[in-house]
Design a protein around this motif. Structure first.
Motif, PDB file in Angstrom:
ATOM      1  N   VAL A  36       0.833  -1.200   0.000  1.00  0.00           N
ATOM      2  CA  VAL A  36       0.000   0.000   0.000  1.00  0.00           C
ATOM      3  C   VAL A  36       0.867   1.249   0.000  1.00  0.00           C
ATOM      4  N   GLU A  37       1.934   1.229   0.784  1.00  0.00           N
ATOM      5  CA  GLU A  37       2.853   2.370   0.832  1.00  0.00           C
ATOM      6  C   GLU A  37       3.527   2.575  -0.518  1.00  0.00           C
ATOM      7  N   LEU A  38       3.830   1.484  -1.190  1.00  0.00           N
ATOM      8  CA  LEU A  38       4.482   1.566  -2.490  1.00  0.00           C
ATOM      9  C   LEU A  38       3.552   2.145  -3.548  1.00  0.00           C
ATOM     10  N   GLN A  39       2.302   1.748  -3.517  1.00  0.00           N
ATOM     11  CA  GLN A  39       1.350   2.213  -4.535  1.00  0.00           C
ATOM     12  C   GLN A  39       0.894   3.634  -4.280  1.00  0.00           C
ATOM     13  N   GLN A  40       0.687   4.001  -3.039  1.00  0.00           N
ATOM     14  CA  GLN A  40       0.206   5.333  -2.657  1.00  0.00           C
ATOM     15  C   GLN A  40      -1.060   5.680  -3.442  1.00  0.00           C
ATOM     16  N   ASP A  41      -1.074   6.806  -4.167  1.00  0.00           N
ATOM     17  CA  ASP A  41      -2.293   7.211  -4.865  1.00  0.00           C
ATOM     18  C   ASP A  41      -2.287   6.809  -6.335  1.00  0.00           C
ATOM     19  N   GLN A  42      -1.368   5.927  -6.697  1.00  0.00           N
ATOM     20  CA  GLN A  42      -1.298   5.494  -8.088  1.00  0.00           C
ATOM     21  C   GLN A  42      -2.433   4.526  -8.413  1.00  0.00           C
ATOM     22  N   GLU A  43      -2.843   4.530  -9.679  1.00  0.00           N
ATOM     23  CA  GLU A  43      -3.893   3.621 -10.099  1.00  0.00           C
ATOM     24  C   GLU A  43      -3.395   2.178 -10.110  1.00  0.00           C
ATOM     25  N   THR A  44      -2.116   1.995 -10.315  1.00  0.00           N
ATOM     26  CA  THR A  44      -1.532   0.667 -10.344  1.00  0.00           C
ATOM     27  C   THR A  44      -0.219   0.663  -9.585  1.00  0.00           C
ATOM     28  N   ILE A  45       0.116  -0.470  -9.044  1.00  0.00           N
ATOM     29  CA  ILE A  45       1.357  -0.576  -8.282  1.00  0.00           C
ATOM     30  C   ILE A  45       2.563  -0.697  -9.201  1.00  0.00           C
ATOM     31  N   PHE A  46       2.317  -0.912 -10.515  1.00  0.00           N
ATOM     32  CA  PHE A  46       3.414  -1.166 -11.437  1.00  0.00           C
ATOM     33  C   PHE A  46       4.042   0.106 -12.001  1.00  0.00           C
ATOM     34  N   GLY A  47       3.496   1.261 -11.732  1.00  0.00           N
ATOM     35  CA  GLY A  47       4.103   2.486 -12.230  1.00  0.00           C
ATOM     36  C   GLY A  47       3.291   3.689 -11.831  1.00  0.00           C
ATOM     37  N   ASP A  48       3.853   4.851 -12.050  1.00  0.00           N
ATOM     38  CA  ASP A  48       3.190   6.077 -11.643  1.00  0.00           C
ATOM     39  C   ASP A  48       2.099   6.449 -12.637  1.00  0.00           C
ATOM     40  N   SER A  49       1.092   7.124 -12.173  1.00  0.00           N
ATOM     41  CA  SER A  49       0.008   7.587 -13.024  1.00  0.00           C
ATOM     42  C   SER A  49      -0.280   9.047 -12.689  1.00  0.00           C
ATOM     43  N   THR A  50      -1.262   9.600 -13.377  1.00  0.00           N
ATOM     44  CA  THR A  50      -1.632  10.995 -13.122  1.00  0.00           C
ATOM     45  C   THR A  50      -2.706  11.115 -12.057  1.00  0.00           C
ATOM     46  N   ASN A  51      -3.089   9.973 -11.449  1.00  0.00           N
ATOM     47  CA  ASN A  51      -4.127   9.962 -10.420  1.00  0.00           C
ATOM     48  C   ASN A  51      -5.389  10.638 -10.929  1.00  0.00           C
ATOM     49  N   GLY A  52      -5.898  10.119 -12.054  1.00  0.00           N
ATOM     50  CA  GLY A  52      -7.118  10.684 -12.621  1.00  0.00           C
ATOM     51  C   GLY A  52      -6.929  12.078 -13.185  1.00  0.00           C
ATOM     52  N   ASN A  53      -5.731  12.322 -13.772  1.00  0.00           N
ATOM     53  CA  ASN A  53      -5.400  13.618 -14.372  1.00  0.00           C
ATOM     54  C   ASN A  53      -5.417  14.757 -13.362  1.00  0.00           C
ATOM     55  N   THR A  54      -5.214  14.436 -12.088  1.00  0.00           N
ATOM     56  CA  THR A  54      -5.172  15.496 -11.081  1.00  0.00           C
ATOM     57  C   THR A  54      -3.772  16.080 -10.920  1.00  0.00           C
ATOM     58  N   ARG A  55      -2.776  15.438 -11.522  1.00  0.00           N
ATOM     59  CA  ARG A  55      -1.411  15.952 -11.452  1.00  0.00           C
ATOM     60  C   ARG A  55      -0.617  15.377 -12.607  1.00  0.00           C
ATOM     61  N   LEU A  56       0.570  15.929 -12.800  1.00  0.00           N
ATOM     62  CA  LEU A  56       1.455  15.419 -13.844  1.00  0.00           C
ATOM     63  C   LEU A  56       2.079  14.105 -13.385  1.00  0.00           C
ATOM     64  N   PRO A  57       2.450  13.224 -14.331  1.00  0.00           N
ATOM     65  CA  PRO A  57       3.127  11.979 -13.957  1.00  0.00           C
ATOM     66  C   PRO A  57       4.436  12.270 -13.238  1.00  0.00           C
ATOM     67  N   GLN A  58       4.753  11.447 -12.265  1.00  0.00           N
ATOM     68  CA  GLN A  58       5.979  11.614 -11.489  1.00  0.00           C
ATOM     69  C   GLN A  58       6.830  10.357 -11.589  1.00  0.00           C
ATOM     70  N   GLN A  59       8.117  10.530 -11.424  1.00  0.00           N
ATOM     71  CA  GLN A  59       9.027   9.392 -11.462  1.00  0.00           C
ATOM     72  C   GLN A  59       8.886   8.578 -10.182  1.00  0.00           C
ATOM     73  N   VAL A  60       8.715   7.279 -10.349  1.00  0.00           N
ATOM     74  CA  VAL A  60       8.566   6.418  -9.185  1.00  0.00           C
ATOM     75  C   VAL A  60       9.945   6.165  -8.569  1.00  0.00           C
ATOM     76  N   GLU A  61      10.093   6.500  -7.301  1.00  0.00           N
ATOM     77  CA  GLU A  61      11.391   6.328  -6.643  1.00  0.00           C
ATOM     78  C   GLU A  61      11.622   4.882  -6.239  1.00  0.00           C
ATOM     79  N   LYS A  62      10.551   4.205  -5.856  1.00  0.00           N
ATOM     80  CA  LYS A  62      10.665   2.814  -5.449  1.00  0.00           C
ATOM     81  C   LYS A  62       9.729   1.974  -6.302  1.00  0.00           C
ATOM     82  N   SER A  63      10.082   0.739  -6.506  1.00  0.00           N
ATOM     83  CA  SER A  63       9.229  -0.142  -7.285  1.00  0.00           C
ATOM     84  C   SER A  63       9.408  -1.562  -6.788  1.00  0.00           C
ATOM     85  N   LEU A  64       8.638  -2.469  -7.360  1.00  0.00           N
ATOM     86  CA  LEU A  64       8.766  -3.879  -7.004  1.00  0.00           C
ATOM     87  C   LEU A  64      10.126  -4.426  -7.410  1.00  0.00           C
ATOM     88  N   LEU A  65      10.781  -3.769  -8.370  1.00  0.00           N
ATOM     89  CA  LEU A  65      12.111  -4.214  -8.811  1.00  0.00           C
ATOM     90  C   LEU A  65      13.222  -3.665  -7.918  1.00  0.00           C
TER      91      LEU A  65
END
Length: 403
Positions: A36-65
């Motif tokens: 849950v901490e890894l996903q935060q407000d992202q639509e998917t845990i696999f990468g960053d999203s715009t959270n319903g176009n509420t913000r610009l995409p951001q670089q994911v600092e941590k990932s499953l890899l």
């Protein structure tokens, strides 16, 4: 995550008096909290999203890899719990009149959370009900592959992802071996002929084929998921008919523009296909040119990095459609050329070069009238007079011989 916890909590409905299965282990809660901490407000845990176009995409600092040490520790604890559960499953399976259907489900969830094994390939977990479809199998396989990253590798970087690469390459090999018949149901084929646009663009009369009801996507999606990009787009264009060609062209152009390698990934090599996307674009452009030559041109210029190829295709478009006024414009009284679709994408000098070279192709093809018109539009009047003299001389010689 909440669904998994609820399923665990519901297990006491089937525990048959065994309290060891009726509680959620703290290790499970810890790993879910980490996810849950890894996903935060992202639509998917696999990468960053715009959270319903509420913000610009951001670089994911941590990932499953690149998991944190806390997550790695939680994974180890869940893996230990998984091994104990599997052992318990074996002992329960040998008992008389013991019906605990939730146990395989619990074990499969633990395997997913800890990444110990791929639930798609563990026979004892078949009754868990988590892997029922092709999509389930692909997801489970790729999810497990993410957990194979070697975060302790001394060489780090790509070296730490070698196990992940091997798993993805193996999955891609399996999907290729299974072939489209494994994914496209035998009764899913209609009477619509496939590949008509590709065959028409290539000038080949293809044998009658039948297009799958899925339009080719039933096999294309597994290929894309296993990073068999070249095979996926080629199959979609081939099996999906005109619509499949349209879809494959657009996906290929987007991948190329994003810098993705349009190739089939394997552990041995990952050489991008240099011809697939250009051929898809050229084929789709050819399927449009009979209806709208200007629209066909717009697709060709998407391949701006393929200079020579684009030039040849534009010349082909000019000569096959003979839409000279739309594509190359018309000549004004002062000898200047205007209102050309080509001028929107190329410089004046470049357009002139394209037209002059196209005239040479027309001459070689035995179309002097087309060549003359292109030479006029290109402003190469010297070459035009040379062509006229040559044609006049050939006419006079032919007339003399007849007399």
């Amino acid at each position: 995550a909440e669904s998994i916890v609820k399923q665990y909590a519901a297990s006491n409905n089937y525990n048959n008096g065994d309290d060891s299965f009726s509680e959620v282990d703290p290790a499970v809660l810890h790993i879910i909290s980490q996810l849950v901490e890894l996903q935060q407000d992202q639509e998917t845990i696999f990468g960053d999203s715009t959270n319903g176009n509420t913000r610009l995409p951001q670089q994911v600092e941590k990932s499953l890899l690149s998991p944190s040490q806390t997550m790695l520790q939680s994974r180890r604890q869940v893996c230990e719990l998984y091994e104990r559960t599997k052992t318990r499953m074996s002992s329960l399976s040998g008992g008389a009149n013991v019906d605990m259907p939730f146990v395989p489900y619990r074990a499969a969830c633990l395997a997913l959370l800890g990444g110990a094994e791929s639930i798609s390939e563990v026979s004892v977990l078949e009754s868990s009900g988590l892997v029922k479809t092709v999509e389930d199998y692909l997801y489970a396989s790729l999810w497990h592959a993410l957990h194979l990253a070697d975060t302790t590798s001394s060489i780090g970087g790509e070296g730490g992802l070698q196990n992940v690469s091997r798993a993805v390459a193996r999955l891609g090999k399996l999907v290729n071996q299974w072939g489209p018949s494994y994914f496209e149901q035998q009764d899913d084929f209609g009477d619509v002929s496939a590949s008509s646009a590709v065959a028409a663009a290539a000038g080949v009369a293809s044998a009658a084929q039948k297009m799958p009801v899925s339009g080719g996507w039933a096999y294309t999606l597994p290929l894309l998921a296993s990073q068999q990009y070249a095979t996926a787009l080629a199959y979609l264009a081939e099996a999906g008919g005109g619509l499949g060609l349209l879809q494959a062209t657009h996906v290929g152009v987007l991948m190329d523009a994003a810098g993705l390698s349009v190739s089939d990934y394997s552990n041995a090599s990952n050489v991008p296909s240099q011809t697939l996307v250009p051929m898809l674009v050229a084929s789709f452009s050819a399927s449009l040119q009979g209806l709208d030559a200007e629209a066909a041109l717009k697709y060709l210029v998407l391949l701006s990095s393929k200079g020579k190829f684009v030039k040849e295709q534009v010349q082909r478009l000019l000569l096959e459609t003979r839409q000279f006024e739309i594509l190359a414009g018309k000549l004004a009284s002062d000898g200047s050329r205007s209102n050309a679709a080509l001028d929107s994408y190329f410089s004046k000098s470049h357009v002139s070069s394209i037209l002059a070279d196209g005239a040479n192709v027309a001459i070689q093809s035995g179309k002097p009238a087309d060549a003359a018109e292109l030479l006029v539009l290109s402003g190469h009047f010297g070459a035009l007079f040379t062509l006229m003299n040559r044609e006049l001389a050939a006419y006079l010689v032919a007339s003399t011989q007849e007399e």
